[in-house]
Design a protein around this motif. Structure first.
Motif, PDB file in Angstrom:
ATOM      1  N   ALA A   1       3.980   6.079  -5.270  1.00 55.01           N
ATOM      2  CA  ALA A   1       3.923   6.238  -6.727  1.00 55.01           C
ATOM      3  C   ALA A   1       2.869   7.260  -7.131  1.00 55.01           C
ATOM      4  CB  ALA A   1       3.649   4.887  -7.371  1.00 55.01           C
ATOM      5  N   ARG A   2       1.771   7.301  -6.378  1.00 52.17           N
ATOM      6  CA  ARG A   2       0.697   8.241  -6.704  1.00 52.17           C
ATOM      7  C   ARG A   2       1.065   9.663  -6.302  1.00 52.17           C
ATOM      8  NH1 ARG A   2      -3.812  10.533  -4.138  1.00 52.17           N
ATOM      9  NH2 ARG A   2      -3.319   9.535  -2.143  1.00 52.17           N
ATOM     10  N   LEU A   3       1.627   9.835  -5.111  1.00 53.83           N
ATOM     11  CA  LEU A   3       1.861  11.171  -4.578  1.00 53.83           C
ATOM     12  C   LEU A   3       3.191  11.778  -5.022  1.00 53.83           C
ATOM     13  CD1 LEU A   3       0.587  10.514  -0.942  1.00 53.83           C
ATOM     14  CD2 LEU A   3      -0.583  11.803  -2.725  1.00 53.83           C
ATOM     15  N   ARG A   4       4.190  10.933  -5.264  1.00 50.74           N
ATOM     16  CA  ARG A   4       5.502  11.402  -5.688  1.00 50.74           C
ATOM     17  C   ARG A   4       6.026  12.542  -4.816  1.00 50.74           C
ATOM     18  NH1 ARG A   4       8.374   8.327  -9.508  1.00 50.74           N
ATOM     19  NH2 ARG A   4       6.812   6.967 -10.460  1.00 50.74           N
TER      20      ARG A   4
ATOM     21  N   LYS B   1       3.842   1.531  -1.302  1.00 50.47           N
ATOM     22  CA  LYS B   1       4.397   1.675  -2.648  1.00 50.47           C
ATOM     23  C   LYS B   1       3.397   2.350  -3.580  1.00 50.47           C
ATOM     24  CE  LYS B   1       6.659  -0.911  -6.357  1.00 50.47           C
ATOM     25  NZ  LYS B   1       7.196  -2.230  -6.770  1.00 50.47           N
ATOM     26  N   ARG B   2       2.137   1.944  -3.499  1.00 51.62           N
ATOM     27  CA  ARG B   2       1.116   2.558  -4.348  1.00 51.62           C
ATOM     28  C   ARG B   2       0.956   4.037  -4.034  1.00 51.62           C
ATOM     29  NH1 ARG B   2      -1.219  -2.579  -3.639  1.00 51.62           N
ATOM     30  NH2 ARG B   2      -2.434  -1.914  -1.826  1.00 51.62           N
ATOM     31  N   GLU B   3       0.962   4.390  -2.759  1.00 54.75           N
ATOM     32  CA  GLU B   3       0.786   5.788  -2.372  1.00 54.75           C
ATOM     33  C   GLU B   3       1.992   6.640  -2.773  1.00 54.75           C
ATOM     34  OE1 GLU B   3      -1.907   7.451  -1.056  1.00 54.75           O
ATOM     35  OE2 GLU B   3      -2.873   5.593  -1.699  1.00 54.75           O
TER      36      GLU B   3
ATOM     37  N   ARG C   1       5.982  19.878  -6.852  1.00 56.07           N
ATOM     38  CA  ARG C   1       4.967  18.945  -7.317  1.00 56.07           C
ATOM     39  C   ARG C   1       3.605  19.347  -6.753  1.00 56.07           C
ATOM     40  NH1 ARG C   1       9.245  14.935  -6.401  1.00 56.07           N
ATOM     41  NH2 ARG C   1       9.995  14.288  -8.434  1.00 56.07           N
TER      42      ARG C   1
ATOM     43  N   GLU D   1       0.826  -1.204   0.000  1.00 60.91           N
ATOM     44  CA  GLU D   1       0.000   0.000   0.000  1.00 60.91           C
ATOM     45  C   GLU D   1       0.865   1.261   0.000  1.00 60.91           C
ATOM     46  OE1 GLU D   1      -2.406  -0.540   3.425  1.00 60.91           O
ATOM     47  OE2 GLU D   1      -3.488  -2.264   2.608  1.00 60.91           O
TER      48      GLU D   1
END
Length: 377
Positions: free
Chosen positions: A82-85, A78-80, A373, A76
Motif C-alpha cells: 500500500a505504501r510503495l504501490r 500489505k502495508r508495504e 510511480r 506487513e
C-alpha cells in the motif's frame, strides 16, 4: 522508472526469480525491484524487505505451525504494498503464501503475474478459479501445464524451463562422473533435511559395509550450515560437504545421487545424473496428501517423461535400506545407469531451449504495466 515487486516464497523459486529479474533489467536497466526473496534475488538487484527463509517449511502440518508467523508477515507485506504501490507484482511458486499476496495486491489495484504457477494440476484443481480472478497472466515452465490452464480459461504462456539455462548442459556434458562418487541432496528446508539426511547416512553405511569403493558428497544448500548437516550425518561414515557454488558441476561429477523431491531432481536430470528421489513429511501431511494428490509421481522428471525414470522412495519407503538397495542395483549393472542417462536427453528436449527467463521477461513487458510511480525508498 518502473517499479516491480517480486515475491519468491522458497529458495528454489529465489533462484529462478533472480534469473527473471536479471532478464527484466536487461530490457529496462532502470527497473527498481523490492519484495520477498533470498540471496539470489538480492544479487540480481532486488531489495528484499522480507526473507524467503522465514517461510522455509514443508507439508500441511508444518505449514500450520508456521501460520502465525506467516500471517504477521502478510500484514506487513500489505502495508508495504500500500505504501510503495509497485507497477506490478510477480509471484514465484509457493502458492500457499503467494495466493494471499495475490489477493492483497489485487485489492490494491496492482496487476499480478505468476511466474512458475502452482501445481494445481496435481491437487486442489479448484484453485484455478482463484487464478482466473486475481492473476492477470501465468508464465509456465513445465511443458504439460499450458493445456491444463488454457482448458480452464486462464491466460497462459509457456516460456520453457529456467533450469535449462542454469544447468548449462553444453558445458556440463564435457565433464565425466568420478567413479564411485555418490551425490547427496537432502533439501533446503530444515525439516526435510532432518528427515532425510540420517537415512542417506544409513544407506551410505550399508553400501560401504558391502566393500564398495565409494565416496559420498553432500551438496549443501546455501541456507544450510555445514555444522547442521554434520550433526545429522553418522560420525563413522566419511563424507564431503560441498559448498553451494558450482553446484551443477558437483552434480555432474557424481555417478548417481540421492535427492529430496523437488526442483533438485529436475536439476540432476538436466545435469544427466541418475537420481533416487526421496521424501518424508509428517504423518498428517502424508495422509492428506494421499487423499488430495492426483498425479502418479512426485518427481518433476517422472512427470515430464510420463514414466518412473527416477525411482521414488516416499514416506515409509524412504529408508536407508531401500535407498542402498536401489543404488546397489544401479552400481552392480552399469548398463542400467547408462540407460537412465541416455533417456535424459529426451527430457532436455521436452524442457525447451535456453532463454526461459528472457522469454518470460518479454511476455511481462508485452503485458505493459505503464503507470509511472515514485522510486522505491
Amino acid at each position: 522508472m518502473k517499479n516491480i515487486w517480486i515475491n519468491a516464497g522458497e529458495l528454489s523459486g529465489d533462484m529462478q526469480a533472480a534469473a527473471l529479474l536479471t532478464a527484466l533489467r536487461e530490457r529496462e536497466p532502470d527497473l527498481a525491484a523490492v519484495g520477498m526473496g533470498g540471496p539470489n534475488l538480492a544479487l540480481a538487484g532486488q531489495k528484499n524487505l522480507f526473507r524467503v527463509e522465514s517461510l522455509s517449511v514443508m507439508g500441511i502440518a508444518e505449514v500450520l505451525t508456521a501460520l502465525p508467523r506467516a500471517l504477521r508477515m502478510l500484514g506487513e507485506i500489505k502495508r508495504e504494498l500500500a505504501r510503495l504501490r509497485p507497477d506490478a507484482v510477480v509471484l514465484v511458486d509457493a502458492p500457499e503464501f503467494n495466493f494471499r499476496v495475490a489477493k492483497i495486491a489485487h485489492g490494491l489495484g496492482i496487476p499480478v503475474y505468476y511466474f512458475i504457477p502452482p501445481k494445481i494440476w496435481a491437487w486442489r484443481t479448484g484453485r484455478v478459479r482463484f487464478l482466473q480472478q486475481y492473476v492477470k497472466r501465468l508464465f509456465c515452465i513445465l511443458p504439460f501445464e499450458p493445456a491444463f490452464y488454457a482448458k480452464h480459461g486462464v491466460a497462459v504462456d509457456y516460456v520453457g524451463n529456467p533450469l535449462v539455462d542454469m544447468v548449462n548442459w553444453p558445458e556440463l556434458s564435457k565433464l565425466s562422473p568420478v567413479p564411485g562418487r555418490i551425490g547427496l541432496m537432502p533439501g533446503s528446508r530444515r525439516k526435510e533435511v532432518e528427515a532425510l539426511l540420517p537415512a542417506f547416512g544409513k544407506a551410505a553405511r550399508i553400501l560401504l559395509a558391502q566393500g564398495r569403493d565409494l565416496s559420498f558428497h553432500c551438496l549443501r544448500a546455501p541456507n544450510m550450515p555445514e555444522e547442521k548437516l554434520r550433526a545429522l550425518w553418522p560420525a563413522d561414515v566419511p563424507v564431503t560437504f560441498d559448498a553451494p557454488e558450482n553446484r551443477y558441476a558437483a552434480m555432474r561429477s557424481c555417478m548417481c545421487m540421492l535427492a529430496a523431491s523437488g526442483t533438485a531432481t529436475l536439476e540432476t536430470a538436466l545435469a544427466g545424473v541418475p537420481t533416487v528421489v526421496s521424501y518424508r513429511v509428517a504423518p498428517l501431511s502424508a495422509l492428506v496428501g494421499r487423499w488430495l494428490i492426483k498425479v502418479k509421481w512426485v518427481s518433476l522428471t517422472n512427470l515430464i517423461m510420463g514414466r518412473e525414470l527416477f525411482p521414488e522412495l516416499l514416506q515409509e519407503h524412504a529408508t536407508g535400506e531401500a535407498m542402498a538397495a536401489q543404488l546397489a542395483a544401479w552400481l552392480d549393472v552399469p548398463a542400467q545407469l547408462e540407460g537412465v542417462r541416455s533417456r535424459l536427453d529426451e527430457l532436455r528436449r521436452r524442457c525447451g531451449e535456453p532463454g526461459s527467463a528472457a522469454r518470460a521477461a518479454e511476455k511481462i513487458g508485452e503485458c505493459g504495466f505503464h503507470i509511472q510511480r515514485a522510486v522505491f525508498r
